[in-house]
Design an enzyme around this catalytic site. Structure first.
Site, short mmCIF file in Angstrom:
data_model
loop_
_atom_site.label_atom_id
_atom_site.label_comp_id
_atom_site.label_asym_id
_atom_site.label_seq_id
_atom_site.Cartn_x
_atom_site.Cartn_y
_atom_site.Cartn_z
N ASP A 1 0.88 -1.20 0.06
CA ASP A 1 -0.10 0.14 -0.02
C ASP A 1 0.87 1.12 -0.04
O ASP A 1 1.36 1.45 1.05
CB ASP A 1 -0.97 0.01 1.23
CG ASP A 1 -1.99 1.00 1.10
OD1 ASP A 1 -1.95 2.02 0.34
OD2 ASP A 1 -2.81 1.02 2.32
N ASN B 1 -5.97 6.34 -1.53
CA ASN B 1 -6.83 5.72 -2.50
C ASN B 1 -7.85 4.59 -1.90
O ASN B 1 -8.41 3.64 -2.52
CB ASN B 1 -6.04 5.48 -3.82
CG ASN B 1 -4.94 4.38 -3.41
OD1 ASN B 1 -4.95 3.69 -2.63
ND2 ASN B 1 -4.05 4.45 -4.61
N GLY C 1 -5.68 -2.61 0.09
CA GLY C 1 -5.06 -1.23 0.27
C GLY C 1 -3.91 -1.15 -0.83
O GLY C 1 -3.44 -0.26 -0.90
N ASN D 1 -13.69 -12.27 -20.97
CA ASN D 1 -14.92 -13.06 -21.02
C ASN D 1 -16.31 -12.61 -20.39
O ASN D 1 -17.12 -13.13 -20.79
CB ASN D 1 -14.23 -14.46 -20.18
CG ASN D 1 -15.50 -15.32 -20.03
OD1 ASN D 1 -15.96 -15.83 -21.10
ND2 ASN D 1 -16.04 -15.63 -18.90
N LEU E 1 -19.49 -18.38 -16.56
CA LEU E 1 -18.60 -19.13 -15.79
C LEU E 1 -19.02 -18.41 -14.43
O LEU E 1 -19.09 -17.42 -14.07
CB LEU E 1 -17.22 -18.39 -16.09
CG LEU E 1 -15.84 -18.83 -15.32
CD1 LEU E 1 -15.76 -20.33 -15.23
CD2 LEU E 1 -14.73 -18.03 -16.05
N ASP F 1 -21.24 -17.22 -11.84
CA ASP F 1 -22.58 -16.25 -12.25
C ASP F 1 -21.85 -14.89 -12.85
O ASP F 1 -22.74 -13.79 -12.89
CB ASP F 1 -23.14 -15.90 -10.87
CG ASP F 1 -22.18 -15.50 -9.83
OD1 ASP F 1 -20.81 -15.45 -10.14
OD2 ASP F 1 -22.55 -14.76 -8.90
N ARG G 1 -1.77 -10.94 -19.96
CA ARG G 1 -2.18 -12.34 -19.35
C ARG G 1 -3.73 -12.28 -19.62
O ARG G 1 -4.49 -11.35 -19.19
CB ARG G 1 -1.95 -12.54 -17.90
CG ARG G 1 -2.41 -13.82 -17.44
CD ARG G 1 -3.50 -13.98 -16.56
NE ARG G 1 -3.88 -14.97 -15.83
CZ ARG G 1 -5.05 -15.38 -15.43
NH1 ARG G 1 -6.10 -14.39 -15.58
NH2 ARG G 1 -5.34 -16.30 -14.62
N ASP H 1 -7.38 -13.81 -19.18
CA ASP H 1 -8.08 -14.52 -18.33
C ASP H 1 -9.09 -15.63 -19.04
O ASP H 1 -9.62 -15.36 -20.01
CB ASP H 1 -9.02 -13.93 -17.11
CG ASP H 1 -9.62 -14.43 -16.16
OD1 ASP H 1 -8.94 -15.22 -15.39
OD2 ASP H 1 -11.03 -14.23 -15.89
N HIS I 1 -2.73 -17.60 -7.75
CA HIS I 1 -3.76 -17.23 -6.91
C HIS I 1 -5.02 -18.30 -6.94
O HIS I 1 -6.00 -17.98 -6.34
CB HIS I 1 -4.35 -15.74 -7.22
CG HIS I 1 -4.66 -15.73 -8.70
ND1 HIS I 1 -3.84 -15.97 -9.74
CD2 HIS I 1 -5.83 -15.11 -9.22
CE1 HIS I 1 -4.40 -15.83 -10.76
NE2 HIS I 1 -5.62 -15.28 -10.67
N ASP J 1 -8.35 -20.21 -2.22
CA ASP J 1 -8.57 -18.85 -2.27
C ASP J 1 -9.49 -18.72 -0.94
O ASP J 1 -10.48 -19.35 -0.95
CB ASP J 1 -9.32 -18.77 -3.62
CG ASP J 1 -9.99 -17.50 -3.65
OD1 ASP J 1 -10.08 -16.74 -2.96
OD2 ASP J 1 -10.76 -17.57 -4.90
C1 NOJ Z 1 -9.51 -17.29 -13.69
C2 NOJ Z 1 -8.60 -16.11 -12.41
O1 NOJ Z 1 -7.37 -16.73 -12.29
C3 NOJ Z 1 -9.68 -16.50 -11.11
O2 NOJ Z 1 -9.04 -15.77 -10.15
C4 NOJ Z 1 -10.78 -15.64 -11.74
O3 NOJ Z 1 -11.71 -15.88 -10.57
C5 NOJ Z 1 -11.55 -16.25 -12.67
N1 NOJ Z 1 -10.47 -16.42 -13.79
C6 NOJ Z 1 -12.58 -15.57 -13.45
O4 NOJ Z 1 -12.21 -14.46 -13.73
CA CA Z 2 -3.61 2.32 -1.02
CA CA Z 3 -17.82 -17.16 -22.18
#
Ligand code: NOJ
Ligand code: CA
Ligand code: CA
Ligand code: NOJ
Length: 680
Positions: free
Chosen positions: A24, A29, A48, A135, A190, A192, A223, A225, A323, A367
């Site tokens: 942070d 912000n 943060g 997406n 994917l 909801d 990258r 998603d 993640h 997660d």
């Molecule tokens: C894959 C991402 O890495 C994940 O963290 C995310 O929740 C889903 N796609 C949907 O965006």
């Molecule tokens: Ca911050």
């Molecule tokens: Ca789709």
């Protein structure tokens, strides 16, 4: 490659940051109220972290000293401000719930701060990759418009539309996917998340304009998603847009579970112009060094298989964790496993990506426990030093970025492998056993005769190595948990191509060829048999213009000014022109069990009438149902195409459609739809 080569990451080490969870740098912000957890004790809220925090870490040398040369940050765009109606009241701290792709997430910073982040990174020779999630927008419910923000999409502040009463047809309304098939995963939501209809011209233009905005800010990579969940044809048009505008290295997320092998995954990496996060590599290394469910034989098979199946293995992004997975290190585990895994990843083919906190041995299963706030910025951990040493080696020895892999000595515990490119060699020896020492005899290497010290400076107890004539390595002992890395550099006699980016290009666009021994005087470049105009030339990097060629796959070669010809590298797909996503639909195509319908036609994107290269299998469950079929294909824009539908079975038996070819004029920009009746 420096930050001015944005299409080659072979010598880079990426560091993946969840922006909210790193540092942070600007408390002003930070969100307030139900969005925020000031002490980050509620991991489902914002904590943060922001771009200023990353800028501060760039300035204090945290990344530079670790050898990091690229940062992958959370999706930078404006996200929903509401929280989920779950027990925790989850907020969009992760950045995956966009509402406006043309604005910044204010909790990460302003456009000005984003620009400062890019500029600061570039001054340090560090590239910036943004996460991008085209997406979907955000969680939505058809029947309950008041749920979250109803997936509403904004265009730089102006409402475009929401999920309920979607009269503009911006989104799919086919319910949520049960992941039963690729088709189901693409055209249904994917979870909801309000799922974009990429065939909608407004959506298509909006997403492409948005990515251009971030490209204009100077980003070096993307990258993408959830690539398994978007039409592959549309994604290819997206990549053509990126590559024709400001080409940057782009890699997608196609999640594979442990031991999951999927030919569609390889096809994606080989045909869309996009690389992938190397889940094959990551999952297998986790099995060997994290949970012990496989050994080095399994790892070596994965390396062999994947080097054969990826057309460009060096361009896939390797990782130990991220993640969406349990962190590699876990409470009670020996940190040695993380150290060895880092050593293996950083010396393997592919572009290594380190998840933030791995260098601090952070733990967390699932997660959001795998998304805790960075615990410290200690530069003296062993992991930090291993990354630093090997990142430097990736810059100085091209065998790591470009080389093939050869297994030299193996048992369940020991893996000794070699990477070679031209005359550059790196030999790596790892013993994962906690208790057993191994006496390594009969090891042969491509390293030339001499004595070699460990490039890890014995951080993992590596000893020195003595190589005799013919590459015979003197017997040595590999103690429990030991790893050593041995390197030699040489100058290849002939030009050697290591990497080309992008590998999908329209005639007239630029490709960058990296490697060594190209010579200092300008030679020539061939794409297939066509001569490519040389735009710049150095001993290690050439920029050349793709000649006017018929669409198709071509091998590239370089000839030095002295007339020595390089290896061939490819394929590079030359596109028939600027691309448009066309939905081909056919009615009444009845098939026998085992048969599927494909499209084949008179442009390379439709297989040039070669039934073996026909596009498909087409889908028949969601948008239309059997005996109706559909498929979204990237085809040249503004072109009269001729095509037919064929029925093909798994053994490749083909039944051609009768009658005249179908004709369709593709749109000059944006997506289109072509509907035909099957001609029996
Ligand atoms: C894959 C991402 O890495 C994940 O963290 C995310 O929740 C889903 N796609 C949907 O965006
Ligand atoms: Ca911050
Ligand atoms: Ca789709
Ligand atoms: C075979 C197809 O049946 C026909 O329609 C097409 O014109 C030719 N291939 C092109 O060679």
């Amino acid at each position: 490659a420096s930050t001015d080569n944005k299409v080659n990451y072979s010598n880079d080490v990426i560091y993946q940051i969840m922006t909210d969870r790193f540092s942070d740098g600007n408390a002003n912000n930070n969100p307030t109220g139900s969005l925020f957890s000031a002490d980050c004790s509620n991991l489902r809220k914002y904590c943060g972290g922001d771009w200023q925090g990353i800028i501060n870490k760039l300035n204090d040398g945290y990344f530079t000293d670790m050898g990091i040369t690229a940062l992958w940050i959370s999706q930078p765009v404006e996200n929903v401000y509401s929280v989920l109606n779950d027990t925790a009241g989850t907020a969009s701290y992760h950045g995956y719930w966009a509402r406006d792709f043309k604005k910044t997430n204010p909790f990460f910073g302003t456009m000005q701060e984003f620009q400062t982040l890019i500029n600061t990174a570039h001054q340090k020779g560090i590239k910036v990759i943004i996460d991008f999630a085209p997406n979907h927008t955000s969680p939505a419910s058809e029947d309950t418009p008041s749920y979250m923000e109803n997936g509403k999409l904004y265009d730089n502040g102006t409402l475009v539309g929401g999920y309920t009463n979607d009269t503009k047809d911006l989104f799919h309304h086919n319910g949520g996917t049960n992941f039963s098939s690729i088709e189901d995963g693409i055209y249904r939501n994917l979870y909801d998340l309000a799922d974009f209809n990429h065939q909608n011209p407004t959506v298509d233009k909006y997403l492409k304009d948005s990515v251009k905005l971030w490209l204009d800010m100077g980003i070096d990579g993307i990258r993408v998603d959830a690539v398994k969940h978007m039409p592959f044809g549309w994604q290819k048009t997206f990549m053509e847009t990126v590559y024709s505008y400001k080409p940057v290295f782009t890699f997608g997320e196609w999640f594979l579970g442990e031991n999951e092998v999927d030919q569609n995954y390889y096809n994606f990496a080989n045909t869309t112009g996009m690389s992938l996060l190397d889940f094959r590599f990551g999952q297998k290394l986790r099995q060997v060094l994290r949970n012990g469910s496989d050994n080095w034989y399994g790892f070596n098979s994965m390396i062999t298989e994947s080097e054969a199946k990826y057309e460009q293995a060096a361009d896939q992004v390797t990782f130990l964790d991220n993640h969406d997975m349990d962190r590699f290190h876990f409470d009670g585990a020996d940190v040695k496993n993380t150290d060895l895994a880092l050593a293996v990843m950083l010396t393997s083919r592919g572009v290594p990506n380190v998840y933030y906190g791995t260098e601090q041995y952070m733990t967390g299963n699932g997660d959001p426990n795998n998304r805790k706030k960075q615990t410290s910025f200690n530069k003296t951990t062993k992991a930090y030093q291993i990354i630093s040493k090997l990142a430097a080696l990736r810059k100085s020895n091209q065998a790591l970025g470009y080389g093939k892999t050869k297994e030299r000595w193996i048992n369940n515990d020991v893996y000794i492998y070699e990477r070679t490119f031209g005359k550059d060699v790196v030999l790596v020896a790892v013993n994962k056993s906690k208790t057993a020492s191994y006496n390594i005899t009969n090891l042969t290497t491509a390293l030339s005769a001499g004595s070699y010290s460990d490039q890890l400076t014995s951080l993992l107890n590596g000893s020195s190595l003595s190589v005799g004539s013919g590459g015979a390595v003197s017997a040595f002992n590999l103690s429990p948990g030991e790893a050593g890395v041995y390197s030699s550099n040489g100058t290849a006699a002939a030009p050697a191509i290591g990497q080309i980016g992008p590998v999908m290009a329209v005639p007239g666009s630029t490709i960058t060829i990296s490697g060594e021994s190209f010579g200092t005087s300008v030679g020539s470049v061939k794409v297939g048999t066509g001569n490519a105009a040389v735009l710049s030339w150095s001993n290690t990097e050439i920029r050349a213009q793709v000649p006017v060629l018929a669409g198709g796959n071509y091998q590239v070669s370089v000839t030095s000014s002295g007339g020595t010809v390089s290896n061939t590298y490819g394929p590079v797909e030359v596109l028939s022109g600027k691309q448009s996503s066309v939905r081909f639909m056919v009615n009444n195509a009845t098939t026998s069990p085992g048969q599927s319908v494909y499209i084949v036609g008179n442009v390379s994107e439709l297989g040039n009438w070669d039934a073996a290269k026909a596009i498909g299998p087409m889908y028949n469950q969601v948008i239309t149902k059997y005996p109706g079929w559909y498929y979204d294909v990237s085809v040249p824009a503004g072109r009269n195409v001729e095509f037919k539908f064929i029925k093909k079975d798994a053994s490749g038996n083909v039944v051609w459609e009768s009658g005249a070819n179908h004709l369709y004029t593709t749109p000059s920009s944006g997506p289109g739809t072509s509907i035909s009746n099957f001609q029996n």
